[in-house]
Design an enzyme around this catalytic site. Structure first.
Site, PDB file in Angstrom:
ATOM      1  N   ASP A  63       0.847  -1.185   0.000  1.00  0.00           N
ATOM      2  CA  ASP A  63       0.000   0.000   0.000  1.00  0.00           C
ATOM      3  C   ASP A  63       0.882   1.235   0.000  1.00  0.00           C
ATOM      4  OD1 ASP A  63      -1.821   2.021   0.422  1.00  0.00           O
ATOM      5  OD2 ASP A  63      -2.710   1.140   2.230  1.00  0.00           O
ATOM      6  N   SER A 143      -2.733  14.716 -13.629  1.00  0.00           N
ATOM      7  CA  SER A 143      -4.019  14.631 -14.316  1.00  0.00           C
ATOM      8  C   SER A 143      -4.404  15.998 -14.849  1.00  0.00           C
ATOM      9  CB  SER A 143      -5.102  14.134 -13.349  1.00  0.00           C
ATOM     10  OG  SER A 143      -6.391  14.230 -13.933  1.00  0.00           O
ATOM     11  N   TYR A 156      -9.972  14.732  -4.946  1.00  0.00           N
ATOM     12  CA  TYR A 156      -9.026  14.173  -5.907  1.00  0.00           C
ATOM     13  C   TYR A 156      -8.190  15.243  -6.601  1.00  0.00           C
ATOM     14  CZ  TYR A 156      -7.605  11.807 -10.298  1.00  0.00           C
ATOM     15  OH  TYR A 156      -6.907  11.308 -11.373  1.00  0.00           O
ATOM     16  N   LYS A 160      -3.859  15.780  -7.312  1.00  0.00           N
ATOM     17  CA  LYS A 160      -3.183  15.778  -8.608  1.00  0.00           C
ATOM     18  C   LYS A 160      -2.445  17.091  -8.859  1.00  0.00           C
ATOM     19  CE  LYS A 160      -3.935  11.626  -9.837  1.00  0.00           C
ATOM     20  NZ  LYS A 160      -2.779  10.697  -9.969  1.00  0.00           N
TER      21      LYS A 160
END
Length: 253
Positions: A63, A143, A156, A160
């Site tokens: 992880d 992204s 999110y 990024k």
């Protein structure tokens, strides 16, 4: 063969963009170590595909949100291949959710995987490259979401943007060691991370309609950019970011 006999480490390499990058690097002559957290069968499938291309490969489970995973991954790769030439920070999650009722655990898990994980892994790979003394290349998968907002991606998009910023700062911190750091900003790439979202009626058609090239991206579209940034063709490129989005960003502008 842009990466002949290079050793490439990739996080989140069992599927999607990570798997595409692993295969793309192998096609250009690299040996590959992938990190994965989910399905072992998926990871072994990627390893088998790399080996079919005549390259060596290993899969290491862990992880990325756990700092110890980074040192363990790099150590396993060095034990197997003797060095680290390229590191691709790809592991990431995006559990779509509305902002006003965002669960604390969803926010924190996204931050830990996407941003903390990228930091830990980049740091471990960079230390190995520094100790080797012959430079290297670090490529982070950011992204288009680092540049534009998303109603269901409030947890999110900051991660990024953070990954992009991390590469800019690391380019400065690591340049003296000959280590280049760049980010790739994919647009809408059809992978498992957005499979459910794109399954909504009309959503895929709507998304394709916004892209000047008229289609969603594929993992191998991103892989080509990763290979370039990892290779000596990009030997004077560091601190940069490259959009791989079929023209989506400029169209949104």
């Amino acid at each position: 063969m842009l990466l002949q006999d290079k050793v490439v480490l990739i996080t989140g390499g069992s599927q999607g963009i990570g798997a595409g990058a692993a295969l793309g690097c192998a096609e250009h002559g690299a040996h590959v170590a992938i990190n994965y957290h989910g399905n072992s069968a998926d990871a072994e499938k990627v390893v088998a595909e790399v080996r079919k291309k005549g390259r060596r490969a290993i899969a290491v489970k862990g992880d990325v949100a756990d700092a110890s995973t980074a040192t363990a991954f790099v150590k396993a790769a060095v034990q197997e291949f003797g060095k680290v030439d390229v590191f691709v920070s790809n592991a990431g999650i995006c559990p779509f959710h509305s902002f006003l009722d965002m669960p604390q655990e969803t926010l924190e898990r996204t931050l830990k995987v996407n941003l903390h994980g990228a930091y830990y892994m980049t740091q471990a790979a960079a230390n190995q490259m520094k100790d080797q003394g012959h430079g290297g290349s670090i490529v982070a998968i950011s992204s288009i979401s680092a540049l534009v907002g998303g109603e269901y991606q409030t947890h999110y998009t900051p991660t990024k943007a953070g990954v992009h910023s991390l590469m800019q700062s690391c380019a400065i911190a690591l340049g003296r060691y000959g280590i280049r750091c760049n980010s790739v900003m994919p647009g809408t790439i059809a992978t498992s991370i957005n499979k459910e979202d794109l399954a909504q009626p009309g959503k895929r058609e709507y998304m394709e309609g916004r892209i000047p090239l008229g289609r969603l991206g594929r993992p191998d579209d991103v892989a080509g950019c990763v290979v370039f940034l990892a290779s000596d063709l990009a030997r004077y490129v560091t601190g940069a970011s490259v959009l791989v989005d079929g023209g989506l960003f400029v169209n949104l502008q």
